[in-house]
Write an enzyme that holds these catalytic residues in place. Structure first.
Site, mmCIF file in Angstrom:
data_model
loop_
_atom_site.group_PDB
_atom_site.id
_atom_site.type_symbol
_atom_site.label_atom_id
_atom_site.label_comp_id
_atom_site.label_asym_id
_atom_site.label_seq_id
_atom_site.Cartn_x
_atom_site.Cartn_y
_atom_site.Cartn_z
ATOM 1 N NE ARG A 1 -2.624 -1.706 3.219
ATOM 2 C CZ ARG A 1 -3.020 -1.601 4.496
ATOM 3 N NH1 ARG A 1 -3.889 -0.669 4.840
ATOM 4 N NH2 ARG A 1 -2.554 -2.423 5.409
ATOM 5 C CE LYS B 1 5.183 -1.737 5.900
ATOM 6 N NZ LYS B 1 3.823 -2.223 6.230
ATOM 7 N N GLY C 1 4.421 -15.076 6.138
ATOM 8 C CA GLY C 1 3.730 -14.655 7.353
ATOM 9 C C GLY C 1 4.683 -14.318 8.488
ATOM 10 N N GLY D 1 9.487 -3.707 11.908
ATOM 11 C CA GLY D 1 10.239 -2.619 11.279
ATOM 12 C C GLY D 1 9.368 -1.461 10.853
ATOM 13 C CG ASP D 2 5.313 -2.184 9.723
ATOM 14 O OD1 ASP D 2 5.480 -2.682 10.844
ATOM 15 O OD2 ASP D 2 4.412 -2.555 8.941
ATOM 16 C CG ASN E 1 -0.022 -0.886 7.122
ATOM 17 O OD1 ASN E 1 0.823 -1.765 7.035
ATOM 18 N ND2 ASN E 1 -0.760 -0.712 8.198
ATOM 19 C CE1 TYR F 1 31.534 29.804 -2.420
ATOM 20 C CE2 TYR F 1 33.382 30.317 -3.873
ATOM 21 C CZ TYR F 1 32.712 29.436 -3.040
ATOM 22 O OH TYR F 1 33.218 28.184 -2.830
ATOM 23 C CG ASN G 1 32.563 46.160 4.573
ATOM 24 O OD1 ASN G 1 32.056 45.546 3.637
ATOM 25 N ND2 ASN G 1 31.908 47.052 5.291
ATOM 26 N N GLY H 1 36.980 48.825 -6.123
ATOM 27 C CA GLY H 1 35.866 48.088 -6.736
ATOM 28 C C GLY H 1 36.223 47.633 -8.146
HETATM 29 C C1 UD1 Z 1 0.174 -8.299 12.679
HETATM 30 C C2 UD1 Z 1 -0.420 -9.252 13.696
HETATM 31 C C3 UD1 Z 1 -1.700 -8.670 14.267
HETATM 32 C C4 UD1 Z 1 -1.424 -7.320 14.876
HETATM 33 C C5 UD1 Z 1 -0.766 -6.403 13.845
HETATM 34 C C6 UD1 Z 1 -0.313 -5.137 14.521
HETATM 35 C C7 UD1 Z 1 0.201 -11.467 12.881
HETATM 36 C C8 UD1 Z 1 -0.276 -12.691 12.231
HETATM 37 N N1 UD1 Z 1 -0.695 -10.509 13.050
HETATM 38 O O1 UD1 Z 1 -0.742 -8.222 11.607
HETATM 39 O O2 UD1 Z 1 -2.234 -9.529 15.234
HETATM 40 O O3 UD1 Z 1 -2.620 -6.724 15.345
HETATM 41 O O4 UD1 Z 1 0.412 -7.020 13.286
HETATM 42 O O5 UD1 Z 1 0.178 -4.220 13.581
HETATM 43 O O6 UD1 Z 1 1.342 -11.389 13.260
HETATM 44 N N2 UD1 Z 1 6.472 -9.447 7.925
HETATM 45 C C9 UD1 Z 1 7.558 -10.185 7.529
HETATM 46 N N3 UD1 Z 1 7.350 -11.316 6.818
HETATM 47 C C10 UD1 Z 1 6.118 -11.765 6.491
HETATM 48 C C11 UD1 Z 1 5.009 -11.010 6.904
HETATM 49 C C12 UD1 Z 1 5.215 -9.855 7.622
HETATM 50 O O7 UD1 Z 1 8.697 -9.817 7.794
HETATM 51 O O8 UD1 Z 1 6.039 -12.824 5.867
HETATM 52 C C13 UD1 Z 1 6.694 -8.214 8.674
HETATM 53 C C14 UD1 Z 1 6.147 -6.993 7.980
HETATM 54 O O9 UD1 Z 1 7.157 -6.413 7.147
HETATM 55 C C15 UD1 Z 1 5.802 -6.081 9.157
HETATM 56 C C16 UD1 Z 1 5.430 -7.060 10.265
HETATM 57 O O10 UD1 Z 1 6.000 -8.306 9.895
HETATM 58 O O11 UD1 Z 1 6.916 -5.332 9.552
HETATM 59 C C17 UD1 Z 1 3.931 -7.211 10.466
HETATM 60 O O12 UD1 Z 1 3.369 -7.711 9.273
HETATM 61 P P1 UD1 Z 1 1.956 -7.248 8.747
HETATM 62 O O13 UD1 Z 1 1.680 -7.913 7.462
HETATM 63 O O14 UD1 Z 1 1.823 -5.783 8.818
HETATM 64 O O15 UD1 Z 1 1.013 -7.925 9.866
HETATM 65 P P2 UD1 Z 1 -0.464 -7.522 10.171
HETATM 66 O O16 UD1 Z 1 -1.363 -8.188 9.203
HETATM 67 O O17 UD1 Z 1 -0.563 -6.058 10.312
HETATM 68 MG MG MG Z 2 0.657 -4.362 9.684
#
Ligand code: UD1
Ligand code: MG
Length: 473
Positions: free
Chosen positions: A25, A32, A92, A115-116, A238, A381, A392, A438
């Site tokens: 997004r 990001k 995930g 990280g975000d 996001n 300059y 001056n 000058g």
């Molecule tokens: C996650 C939580 C959710 C919580 C929310 C808070 C899970 C399953 N869910 O959801 O309960 O309320 O954060 O913001 O954990 N990332 C990876 N690798 C991946 C997927 C994600 O490194 O395969 C990193 C993303 O870059 C990010 C963080 O993990 O920094 C969270 O991922 P994101 O997809 O934002 O999780 P949410 O769906 O927001």
């Molecule tokens: Mg998130």
């Protein structure tokens, strides 16, 4: 708090920062976590906070744009204990932490960060680690009036039972307003066991880190929630709109803390601090100023509207007038006591202005020292120059410091007066108390106390008639 049996100390903390996600997004080719908040990549805010915890190891999990993210953070070992684990593909949050497992020892507490989520504070994390105490699963949670999209914290009575992701939740579960922030602390050995048992049978087909909560409960391990009230600390980014919103909220807090220390801001909503701004007493800052890197404003300094000021020390009582750009980069810039700079002035790296120096409109100073009371008030300059006291330097005059290959220095001794529109071709020295007429182009050193003029002599031709137009045939 549980202690290590042998040392009597609390268990060491190892941090895992998840930073492999795509950030679809953001609609950007930049990963990001490298988008900037207050001038610093999101990821760097998290890393700085992790460092302040004195963690034993910090493992950053990278995936999307991994090379760029790792390079931006300086690569492995950029700070003691900094390591990277690659997650390819990204299956995930649970899968992300699994990638870090080989780098984590069994005896520690693992603190999982995102990280975000840039504004999480060290105190909050210390409290979370204390709640974990090396033997519990501790979740950082918060109540949101609108919890849409977040994982909900499910409790029986007071005891936490599970986290259910929004997409997997029933209507009744979606009514829960306590959400999981994405940040947890867990005993490493237990966490490793749970991660090995994760599956992806859920609405998103992902390995959810949040599923470890149910496992902890079924293992009989206590799960505790550390609930905070400050939404900025857990705000995730996001989209560009969320990034801008968090930037403003963060800047407003910086402005408030400056005002609490007595800084007078014309409008706290029109200030941007992208680094560290230190202020003495009775400092006044007008609207739309940007401060970058390390900036120190001593007592009584006044900054006019629309200035950009980076890496610079401004001494007591100095006034920076509107639309001035000061950028010290690495060499730094110093503005001396009661000096006056601007409007529309430019100070570049290595500009060192003494007390009571005046730099006026459209004057550029680079790698040059101006001693007390020196003035360059208009269109000039001064580069690679040493300028003495009370000199001056006239309108439109410059130091010609560059011969196309090398830079050379100009020395202007105390009390010299350089007229308008002069070129001082470096290396060259103007003697003390001397005057340069000058329009002179000075290529040789000039004697002290003398008037030196180096330009075509003025001649007048009496009775000169201008040519007249020939009549058209
Ligand atoms: C996650 C939580 C959710 C919580 C929310 C808070 C899970 C399953 N869910 O959801 O309960 O309320 O954060 O913001 O954990 N990332 C990876 N690798 C991946 C997927 C994600 O490194 O395969 C990193 C993303 O870059 C990010 C963080 O993990 O920094 C969270 O991922 P994101 O997809 O934002 O999780 P949410 O769906 O927001
Ligand atoms: Mg998130």
């Amino acid at each position: 708090m549980a202690t290590d049996n042998l040392t009597g100390l609390p268990p060491p903390v190892d941090v895992v920062i998840m930073a492999a996600g795509k950030g679809t997004r953001m609609m950007s080719s930049l990963p990001k976590v490298l988008h900037r908040l207050a001038g610093l990549p999101l990821m760097s805010h998290v890393l700085q906070t992790a460092r302040s915890l004195q963690a034993r190891n910090t493992v950053v999990v990278t995936g999307h744009g991994a090379d760029a993210v790792e390079a931006a953070l300086g690569g492995p070992g950029a700070h003691p204990g900094l390591q990277f684990a690659r997650q390819m593909p990204q299956l995930g949050t649970g899968h992300a932490v699994q990638q870090a497992i080989p780098l984590l020892a069994d005896d520690g507490v693992v603190l999982v960060l995102s990280g975000d989520v840039p504004l999480i504070q060290a105190d909050t994390l210390r409290a979370l680690v204390a709640a974990c105490a090396g033997q519990r699963l501790a979740l950082l949670t918060i109540h949101f009036a609108d919890p849409t999209g977040y994982g909900r914290v499910l409790r029986t009575g007071n005891a936490v039972q599970a986290i259910v992701e929004h997409k997997d939740a029933s209507d009744a579960q979606r009514a829960v307003t306590e959400i999981y922030s994405g940040i947890m602390a867990a005993p490493a050995r237990a966490l490793k066991g749970w991660l090995a048992r994760l599956d992806n049978r859920n609405a998103q087909g992902e390995f959810y880190l949040t599923d470890v909560v149910r496992m902890a409960v079924s293992d009989g391990l206590e799960v505790v929630a550390h609930t905070i009230a400050d939404p900025l600390q857990v705000a995730g980014i996001n989209s560009p709109a969320q990034l801008a919103e968090l930037e403003r909220a963060h800047q407003m807090r910086i402005a408030q803390s400056l005002m609490e220390r007595g800084v007078r801001l014309q409008d706290p909503a029109r200030l941007d601090v992208r680094g560290k701004l230190e202020c003495g007493s009775d400092v006044e800052i007008d609207v739309n100023c940007v401060f970058e890197g390390r900036v120190h404003l001593a007592d009584g300094v006044k900054i006019g509207a629309n200035c950009v000021i980076s890496n610079c020390v401004i001494e007591r009582g100095a006034v920076i007038q509107p639309f001035t750009h000061i950028d010290g980069e690495k060499a730094g810039v110093t503005v001396g006591e009661n000096a006056r700079v601007g409007p529309f002035a430019r100070l570049r790296p290595g500009a060192q202005l003494g007390a009571d120096v005046h730099i006026g409109n459209f004057v550029e100073v680079k790698n040059a020292t101006l001693a007390a009371g020196a003035k360059a008030n208009h269109l000039a300059y001064l580069g690679d120059a040493s300028v003495g006291e009370r000199v001056n330097f006239g309108a439109g005059s410059i130091t010609a410091n560059y011969d196309g290959v090398n830079k050379h220095r100009t020395v202007i001794k105390a009390d010299a007066q350089v007229g308008s529109n002069c070129v001082l071709v470096a290396p060259v020295t103007v003697g003390a108390g001397g005057t340069i007429g000058g329009g002179s182009t000075i290529t040789k050193d000039t004697p002290a106390g003398a008037l030196t003029v180096a330009r075509g002599k003025q001649v007048s031709v009496a009775g000169w008639k201008r040519p007249v137009k020939k009549p058209q045939p």
